[in-house]
Design an enzyme around this catalytic site. Structure first.
Site, PDB file in Angstrom:
ATOM      1  N   TYR A   1       0.838  -1.199   0.000  1.00  0.00           N
ATOM      2  CA  TYR A   1       0.000   0.000   0.000  1.00  0.00           C
ATOM      3  C   TYR A   1       0.877   1.254   0.000  1.00  0.00           C
ATOM      4  O   TYR A   1       0.631   2.202  -0.748  1.00  0.00           O
ATOM      5  CB  TYR A   1      -0.941  -0.002   1.207  1.00  0.00           C
ATOM      6  CG  TYR A   1      -1.951  -1.128   1.171  1.00  0.00           C
ATOM      7  CD1 TYR A   1      -3.110  -1.029   0.410  1.00  0.00           C
ATOM      8  CD2 TYR A   1      -1.742  -2.297   1.888  1.00  0.00           C
ATOM      9  CE1 TYR A   1      -4.039  -2.063   0.368  1.00  0.00           C
ATOM     10  CE2 TYR A   1      -2.661  -3.340   1.852  1.00  0.00           C
ATOM     11  CZ  TYR A   1      -3.803  -3.212   1.094  1.00  0.00           C
ATOM     12  OH  TYR A   1      -4.707  -4.240   1.044  1.00  0.00           O
TER      13      TYR A   1
ATOM     14  N   ASN B   1     -12.150   0.132  -6.064  1.00  0.00           N
ATOM     15  CA  ASN B   1     -11.646   0.063  -7.432  1.00  0.00           C
ATOM     16  C   ASN B   1     -12.766  -0.381  -8.385  1.00  0.00           C
ATOM     17  O   ASN B   1     -13.255  -1.504  -8.287  1.00  0.00           O
ATOM     18  CB  ASN B   1     -10.475  -0.927  -7.499  1.00  0.00           C
ATOM     19  CG  ASN B   1      -9.927  -1.117  -8.897  1.00  0.00           C
ATOM     20  OD1 ASN B   1     -10.289  -0.422  -9.835  1.00  0.00           O
ATOM     21  ND2 ASN B   1      -9.039  -2.088  -9.045  1.00  0.00           N
TER      22      ASN B   1
ATOM     23  N   CYS C   1      -6.045  -4.532  -8.399  1.00  0.00           N
ATOM     24  CA  CYS C   1      -5.941  -4.279  -6.959  1.00  0.00           C
ATOM     25  C   CYS C   1      -5.501  -5.520  -6.184  1.00  0.00           C
ATOM     26  O   CYS C   1      -4.998  -5.405  -5.072  1.00  0.00           O
ATOM     27  CB  CYS C   1      -7.239  -3.704  -6.399  1.00  0.00           C
ATOM     28  SG  CYS C   1      -8.712  -4.634  -6.814  1.00  0.00           S
ATOM     29  N   HIS C   2      -5.645  -6.701  -6.790  1.00  0.00           N
ATOM     30  CA  HIS C   2      -5.159  -7.915  -6.129  1.00  0.00           C
ATOM     31  C   HIS C   2      -3.632  -7.911  -6.005  1.00  0.00           C
ATOM     32  O   HIS C   2      -3.083  -8.659  -5.207  1.00  0.00           O
ATOM     33  CB  HIS C   2      -5.646  -9.176  -6.872  1.00  0.00           C
ATOM     34  CG  HIS C   2      -5.181  -9.280  -8.280  1.00  0.00           C
ATOM     35  ND1 HIS C   2      -5.814  -8.624  -9.314  1.00  0.00           N
ATOM     36  CD2 HIS C   2      -4.135  -9.956  -8.839  1.00  0.00           C
ATOM     37  CE1 HIS C   2      -5.185  -8.902 -10.452  1.00  0.00           C
ATOM     38  NE2 HIS C   2      -4.157  -9.710 -10.187  1.00  0.00           N
TER      39      HIS C   2
ATOM     40  N   GLU D   1      -1.069 -15.848 -11.288  1.00  0.00           N
ATOM     41  CA  GLU D   1      -0.043 -15.024 -11.916  1.00  0.00           C
ATOM     42  C   GLU D   1       1.371 -15.494 -11.566  1.00  0.00           C
ATOM     43  O   GLU D   1       2.345 -14.908 -12.036  1.00  0.00           O
ATOM     44  CB  GLU D   1      -0.225 -13.558 -11.506  1.00  0.00           C
ATOM     45  CG  GLU D   1      -1.477 -12.940 -12.082  1.00  0.00           C
ATOM     46  CD  GLU D   1      -1.583 -11.442 -11.839  1.00  0.00           C
ATOM     47  OE1 GLU D   1      -0.618 -10.828 -11.320  1.00  0.00           O
ATOM     48  OE2 GLU D   1      -2.641 -10.876 -12.187  1.00  0.00           O
TER      49      GLU D   1
END
Length: 167
Positions: free
Chosen positions: A97, A120, A128-129, A156
């Site tokens: 963050y 978001n 945002c993940h 990912e």
């Protein structure tokens, strides 16, 4: 000519995902249904086709960078700058963050970044993940919970699958 929005739904491994596209681009995405944008809705599969194909390719593991044009109208000021900085965070990586606050060039504190992530309007495409707490994964909104965040980061390649993922 009156402005319109077209919606589409994509089936994903973590549930149905809805997207909306205006003439300017992708305006909102998310799990849990359509969002009332106050713009007349039209049935226009041609308008949503590119975004749908990119999302399907992402969830199939075939796409790392989205090229879908974005309509940023649901965010302004510091919120928009934070989301635009987040849009540049590469596939398979994360930022904290605090790091995202610095990347955005805003004076938004880390706690404020969390609030922006919770609101978001363009999840997955504006990832945002990929924002984590300094001491762990942090939260995940959109009505899908941190399990979905864990799935996305594993998808990912940032997180390794656990034995529980195999069953």
């Amino acid at each position: 000519m009156m402005e319109t929005v077209a919606f589409a739904e994509v089936s994903t491994p973590v549930g149905p995902f809805v997207l909306a596209v205006t003439e300017a681009g992708l305006v909102t995405t998310g799990w849990g249904g359509r969002r009332d944008l106050g713009i007349p809705e039209v049935h226009d599969p041609d308008r949503t086709a590119f975004a749908v194909s990119e999302l399907k390719a992402y969830f199939a593991g075939e796409l790392r960078t989205f090229q879908t044009p974005i309509d940023w109208r649901l965010s302004s000021g510091s919120r928009r700058r934070v989301l635009q900085a987040l849009h540049e965070v590469p596939y398979g990586t994360v930022v904290t963050y605090g790091e995202l606050a610095r990347l955005s060039g805003t004076s938004v504190p880390a706690r404020g970044i969390g609030s922006i992530m919770a609101g978001n309007p363009l999840g997955i495409v504006v990832p945002c993940h990929r924002v984590v707490a300094g001491n762990g994964l942090g939260g995940f909104s959109g009505g899908v919970g941190v399990e979905t965040k864990r799935w996305l980061l594993t998808h990912e390649g940032y997180l390794q699958p656990t034995l529980l993922d195999l069953f």
